[in-house]
Design a protein around this motif. Structure first.
Motif, PDB file in Angstrom:
ATOM      1  N   VAL A  19       8.542-147.279  59.659  1.00 42.91           N
ATOM      2  CA  VAL A  19       8.934-146.732  58.358  1.00 42.91           C
ATOM      3  C   VAL A  19       7.788-146.838  57.354  1.00 42.91           C
ATOM      4  O   VAL A  19       6.944-147.732  57.418  1.00 42.91           O
ATOM      5  CB  VAL A  19      10.191-147.472  57.829  1.00 42.91           C
ATOM      6  CG1 VAL A  19       9.873-148.929  57.519  1.00 42.91           C
ATOM      7  CG2 VAL A  19      10.784-146.779  56.627  1.00 42.91           C
ATOM      8  N   ASP A  20       7.772-145.885  56.432  1.00 41.12           N
ATOM      9  CA  ASP A  20       6.805-145.906  55.333  1.00 41.12           C
ATOM     10  C   ASP A  20       7.505-145.414  54.072  1.00 41.12           C
ATOM     11  O   ASP A  20       8.331-144.494  54.125  1.00 41.12           O
ATOM     12  CB  ASP A  20       5.601-145.003  55.628  1.00 41.12           C
ATOM     13  CG  ASP A  20       4.537-145.110  54.548  1.00 41.12           C
ATOM     14  OD1 ASP A  20       3.714-146.031  54.617  1.00 41.12           O
ATOM     15  OD2 ASP A  20       4.546-144.274  53.626  1.00 41.12           O
ATOM     16  N   PHE A  59      13.069-139.295  60.318  1.00 40.31           N
ATOM     17  CA  PHE A  59      13.837-139.264  59.074  1.00 40.31           C
ATOM     18  C   PHE A  59      12.858-139.049  57.931  1.00 40.31           C
ATOM     19  O   PHE A  59      11.836-139.736  57.859  1.00 40.31           O
ATOM     20  CB  PHE A  59      14.584-140.584  58.871  1.00 40.31           C
ATOM     21  CG  PHE A  59      15.473-140.616  57.665  1.00 40.31           C
ATOM     22  CD1 PHE A  59      16.824-140.356  57.782  1.00 40.31           C
ATOM     23  CD2 PHE A  59      14.954-140.923  56.402  1.00 40.31           C
ATOM     24  CE1 PHE A  59      17.657-140.389  56.666  1.00 40.31           C
ATOM     25  CE2 PHE A  59      15.771-140.951  55.288  1.00 40.31           C
ATOM     26  CZ  PHE A  59      17.133-140.697  55.421  1.00 40.31           C
ATOM     27  N   SER A  60      13.166-138.121  57.040  1.00 45.22           N
ATOM     28  CA  SER A  60      12.267-137.838  55.910  1.00 45.22           C
ATOM     29  C   SER A  60      13.073-137.330  54.727  1.00 45.22           C
ATOM     30  O   SER A  60      13.820-136.350  54.856  1.00 45.22           O
ATOM     31  CB  SER A  60      11.213-136.800  56.305  1.00 45.22           C
ATOM     32  OG  SER A  60      10.336-136.540  55.225  1.00 45.22           O
ATOM     33  N   GLU A 173      -1.793-135.047  55.854  1.00 43.85           N
ATOM     34  CA  GLU A 173      -2.428-135.820  54.794  1.00 43.85           C
ATOM     35  C   GLU A 173      -1.859-137.234  54.751  1.00 43.85           C
ATOM     36  O   GLU A 173      -0.660-137.447  54.941  1.00 43.85           O
ATOM     37  CB  GLU A 173      -2.203-135.135  53.441  1.00 43.85           C
ATOM     38  CG  GLU A 173      -2.895-133.783  53.305  1.00 43.85           C
ATOM     39  CD  GLU A 173      -4.411-133.901  53.370  1.00 43.85           C
ATOM     40  OE1 GLU A 173      -4.944-134.915  52.846  1.00 43.85           O
ATOM     41  OE2 GLU A 173      -5.055-132.996  53.926  1.00 43.85           O
ATOM     42  N   PHE A 174      -2.732-138.200  54.491  1.00 45.39           N
ATOM     43  CA  PHE A 174      -2.278-139.567  54.305  1.00 45.39           C
ATOM     44  C   PHE A 174      -1.546-139.693  52.972  1.00 45.39           C
ATOM     45  O   PHE A 174      -1.668-138.849  52.090  1.00 45.39           O
ATOM     46  CB  PHE A 174      -3.468-140.534  54.350  1.00 45.39           C
ATOM     47  CG  PHE A 174      -4.082-140.662  55.727  1.00 45.39           C
ATOM     48  CD1 PHE A 174      -3.559-141.561  56.643  1.00 45.39           C
ATOM     49  CD2 PHE A 174      -5.154-139.871  56.102  1.00 45.39           C
ATOM     50  CE1 PHE A 174      -4.116-141.680  57.912  1.00 45.39           C
ATOM     51  CE2 PHE A 174      -5.720-139.976  57.367  1.00 45.39           C
ATOM     52  CZ  PHE A 174      -5.190-140.889  58.275  1.00 45.39           C
ATOM     53  N   ASN A 179       4.112-138.709  57.253  1.00 48.25           N
ATOM     54  CA  ASN A 179       2.805-138.675  57.929  1.00 48.25           C
ATOM     55  C   ASN A 179       2.312-140.086  58.235  1.00 48.25           C
ATOM     56  O   ASN A 179       1.844-140.367  59.347  1.00 48.25           O
ATOM     57  CB  ASN A 179       1.778-137.950  57.067  1.00 48.25           C
ATOM     58  CG  ASN A 179       2.090-136.475  56.896  1.00 48.25           C
ATOM     59  OD1 ASN A 179       2.879-135.911  57.659  1.00 48.25           O
ATOM     60  ND2 ASN A 179       1.492-135.853  55.905  1.00 48.25           N
ATOM     61  N   ASP A 180       2.403-140.970  57.252  1.00 49.43           N
ATOM     62  CA  ASP A 180       1.952-142.350  57.472  1.00 49.43           C
ATOM     63  C   ASP A 180       2.813-143.049  58.511  1.00 49.43           C
ATOM     64  O   ASP A 180       2.314-143.851  59.312  1.00 49.43           O
ATOM     65  CB  ASP A 180       1.968-143.128  56.152  1.00 49.43           C
ATOM     66  CG  ASP A 180       0.823-142.727  55.233  1.00 49.43           C
ATOM     67  OD1 ASP A 180       0.027-141.856  55.614  1.00 49.43           O
ATOM     68  OD2 ASP A 180       0.723-143.297  54.120  1.00 49.43           O
TER      69      ASP A 180
END
Length: 334
Positions: A19-20, A59-60, A173-174, A179-180
């Motif tokens: 997760v981020d 999941f986003s 993109e970071f 993405n992370d």
């Protein structure tokens, strides 16, 4: 609840939720910040892996903020998220419930670094949803694992550095949550899970409240103890269990060579010696809860003779500085 944890994490019965979170803060400076919520989560991204490290779901969600509706310029530049994007998002309680249901029951969180779960719990507490994730939380810090497995002295390398070091393909993109999370999942998936299981971490934002809930973690080359709460720093540092220096390798008491003293970086240090395993460095950090109580995080680590000398030198250096300070103050008064 985790109690006296010394066992290894189970190997084959769980999934991994990598997760981020992206978060925003007051665009008007620290003085305008909400003390209960200095960082407000605005995006959740997660990748679910099976026990073999294969991706099975994602999941986003972008979150519509309640506290900081204007983007801080640094957050906006890093993430590319705009106020228009946030206004189209979903409120935190709805996203959080959906996310926890998506996580399921038998899983282990994986994060890049040690801040994500802290901020998640702080946001949950602000919205009175802390019961949905009971802590302390056992998880894998993939940043720390990367540094250990690839022999990096620093434990705070960036995710972008790790991606380039491993020559992974840049897919997005970071500093966008999904993405992370994807990059972190790719790094984690390639790791030997039997080795990984030896180096789990515990987030103690939801810290132990009583002696029965205290946490004792034993790793290959150090041990960590998280104490119950105390009314004051003085009460914490006078507690017998806090001050003890039992060898984590054999379980026998280690003789104090240098008693606990206030050292560098707002930490307390001591030097002990086990008859069988040699010198042990003790380090204590005092942590303050949201309710202004205190608990202790104590680390015991085996060191060599040079390390023992370093502890003695630190104490002597600090003693001399205090002596010089008293002399200067006495001179000024005269």
């Amino acid at each position: 609840m985790i109690r006296n944890v010394t066992e290894r994490v189970r190997q084959l019965v769980m999934e991994y939720v990598v997760v981020d979170f992206e978060w925003n803060q007051s665009p008007y400076g620290k003085n305008a910040s909400n003390k209960r919520l200095p960082f407000e989560i605005i995006e959740i991204g997660a990748v679910k892996l099976d026990e073999e490290g294969r991706e099975i779901d994602r999941f986003s969600e972008v979150i519509k903020p309640k506290v900081y509706r204007k983007m801080h310029h640094v957050t906006k530049n890093l993430t590319g998220i705009t106020e228009k994007d946030l206004n189209r998002g979903t409120v935190f309680p709805k996203v959080l419930v959906d996310f926890m249901l998506w996580c399921g029951e038998d899983y282990m969180f994986c994060t890049w670094g040690n801040l994500d779960l802290l901020e998640l719990q702080r946001n949950m507490k602000f919205h009175h949803l802390e019961d949905l994730l009971v802590g302390p939380i056992k998880y894998y810090n993939v940043q720390k694992l990367f540094c250990r497995f690839y022999n990096h002295e620093s434990s705070a390398v960036s995710l972008e550095y790790a991606v380039d070091f491993l020559k992974l393909r840049h897919k997005g993109e970071f500093h966008r949550a999904i993405n992370d999370a994807e990059y972190t999942a790719e790094i984690f998936a390639a790791m030997d899970k039997k080795e990984v299981a030896k180096w789990y971490t515990v987030d103690y934002y939801q810290n132990p409240k009583s002696r029965k809930q205290e946490i004792k973690l034993v790793y290959e080359d150090y041990s960590k103890y998280i104490s119950k709460e105390f009314e004051s720093k003085e009460a914490a540092m006078s507690d017998r269990e806090v001050r003890t220096t039992r060898c984590y390798r054999c379980g026998k008491p280690a003789l104090k060579r240098i008693r606990w003293f206030s050292g560098k970086n707002r930490a307390y240090y001591c030097l002990a010696e086990c008859a069988e395993h040699g010198y042990i460095r003790g380090k204590i950090r005092l942590k303050k809860t949201d309710e202004d109580r205190f608990f202790v995080v104590k680390t015991l680590r085996q060191i060599d003779a040079a390390g023992a000398t370093g502890i003695a030198d630190m104490k002597e250096e600090l003693r001399q500085k205090r002596q010089e300070k008293r002399h200067r103050e006495g001179t000024h008064e005269g």
